[in-house]
Write an enzyme that holds these catalytic residues in place. Structure first.
Site, PDB file in Angstrom:
ATOM      1  N   LYS A   1       0.722  -1.224  -0.156  1.00  0.00           N
ATOM      2  CA  LYS A   1       0.045  -0.082  -0.075  1.00  0.00           C
ATOM      3  C   LYS A   1       0.901   1.335  -0.074  1.00  0.00           C
ATOM      4  CE  LYS A   1      -3.717   0.549   2.821  1.00  0.00           C
ATOM      5  NZ  LYS A   1      -3.916   0.824   4.353  1.00  0.00           N
TER       6      LYS A   1
HETATM    7  C1  E4P Z   1      -7.070   1.019   4.822  1.00  0.00           C
HETATM    8  O1  E4P Z   1      -6.711   0.402   3.836  1.00  0.00           O
HETATM    9  C2  E4P Z   1      -6.974   2.272   5.444  1.00  0.00           C
HETATM   10  O2  E4P Z   1      -5.755   2.613   5.844  1.00  0.00           O
HETATM   11  C3  E4P Z   1      -8.100   2.758   6.512  1.00  0.00           C
HETATM   12  O3  E4P Z   1      -9.368   2.326   6.090  1.00  0.00           O
HETATM   13  C4  E4P Z   1      -8.005   3.919   7.010  1.00  0.00           C
HETATM   14  O4  E4P Z   1      -9.362   3.965   8.099  1.00  0.00           O
HETATM   15  P1  E4P Z   1      -9.577   5.220   9.147  1.00  0.00           P
HETATM   16  O5  E4P Z   1      -9.831   6.435   8.165  1.00  0.00           O
HETATM   17  O6  E4P Z   1     -10.668   4.640  10.082  1.00  0.00           O
HETATM   18  O7  E4P Z   1      -8.226   5.353   9.708  1.00  0.00           O
END
Ligand code: E4P
Length: 280
Positions: free
Chosen positions: A149
């Site tokens: 990612k």
């Molecule tokens: C996942 O890939 C993301 O990092 C995550 O959904 C972020 O979520 P948040 O906005 O609740 O931190």
């Protein structure tokens, strides 16, 4: 071979050759012509191909095949519980969710990999292209299911391009606009993670951005899958599903809430109390 595996095989052949006959498929997949005809009929219903006299041709229309549900956590206990639901396709983590667990990244990934057989998305923390790439290469050595990612920045995009050329799967994260998502797809990202919840949090309709991204990817036939991230409630999951996104990544508490409905609980209670009146 299961139906779904046969369908995958048929799609692969159609991708390569454009068309195929029932007879050829029956021989190569070692099943009767009537089984193949049934497969083709089902697949035509799903818009995946077009039946012709004695065979099938590729259907050009872009279709998302099934909706992916990833679990958005690095918590091993939650991942184990979610796995028991039998519907989890993968896991997404980020530096914050990893930090909450108090274990090293490597130790955590190894545990998660032993639980879920699917993409495990992990974020390098470097911000320069070369460093992101070398961190990513170290991570993918841990397991073939690791997906890298990468936050959308100019350096991140270059890293996505370079990793995707090497056949390493990537997901562009912290995406808040359709133009960012467009670049992610151009760079060859496997997944794009638009952050719906964080947009909703600041009073913007996150789903509008998601819909635009889905439409843009369809317009150009990009293979990048939209996995809607930063989800806080079931309604956001439903909206994501209606948008035609490839999937969602959800926290464990949202997974639990998705199953629940007060009328279901009420209905079960009534059935059970009525059942007590049945003479035994
Ligand atoms: C996942 O890939 C993301 O990092 C995550 O959904 C972020 O979520 P948040 O906005 O609740 O931190």
């Amino acid at each position: 071979m299961f139906n779904s595996q046969r369908h995958e095989e048929i799609l692969k052949v159609l991708e390569e050759k454009g068309s195929i006959t029932v007879e050829e498929l029956s021989k190569s997949l070692k099943v009767s012509p009537s089984t193949i005809r049934r497969d083709l009929e089902e697949m035509e219903g799903e818009g995946l191909l077009k039946r012709t006299h004695g065979g099938a041709t590729r259907e050009r229309k872009e279709r998302v095949r099934g909706m992916k549900i990833f679990l958005d956590t690095a918590n091993v206990e939650e991942i184990k519980k979610a796995k028991d639901f039998g519907i989890i396709d993968g896991v997404t983590t980020n530096p914050s969710s990893i930090a909450r667990e108090g274990k090293s990244l490597e130790a955590l990934i190894k545990e998660i990999i032993n639980i879920i057989d699917g993409p495990i998305c992990v974020e390098p923390v470097a911000s320069e292209t070369e460093k992101i790439v070398s961190e990513a290469e170290g991570l993918v050595r841990l397991h073939k299911n690791i997906v890298i990612k990468i936050p959308i920045t100019p350096e991140g995009l270059k890293a996505v391009r370079s990793l995707s050329k090497k056949g390493i799967k990537t997901g562009v994260t912290l995406a808040f606009s359709s133009s960012q998502a467009l670049l992610a797809a151009k760079a060859g990202a496997t997944y794009c993670f638009p952050f719906m919840g964080r947009l909703d949090d600041i009073g913007q309709e996150g789903i509008d951005v998601v819909r635009d991204i889905v439409q843009i990817y369809r317009n150009y036939g990009f293979g990048t899958e939209v996995i809607v991230a930063s989800i806080r409630n079931p309604l956001q999951v439903e909206k994501a599903a209606l948008s035609g996104a490839g999937g969602v990544t959800i926290p464990f508490n949202v997974l639990e809430k998705l199953v629940k409905h007060p009328l279901t609980d009420e209905g079960i209670e009534k059935f059970l109390s009525d059942w007590k009146k049945v003479p035994k």
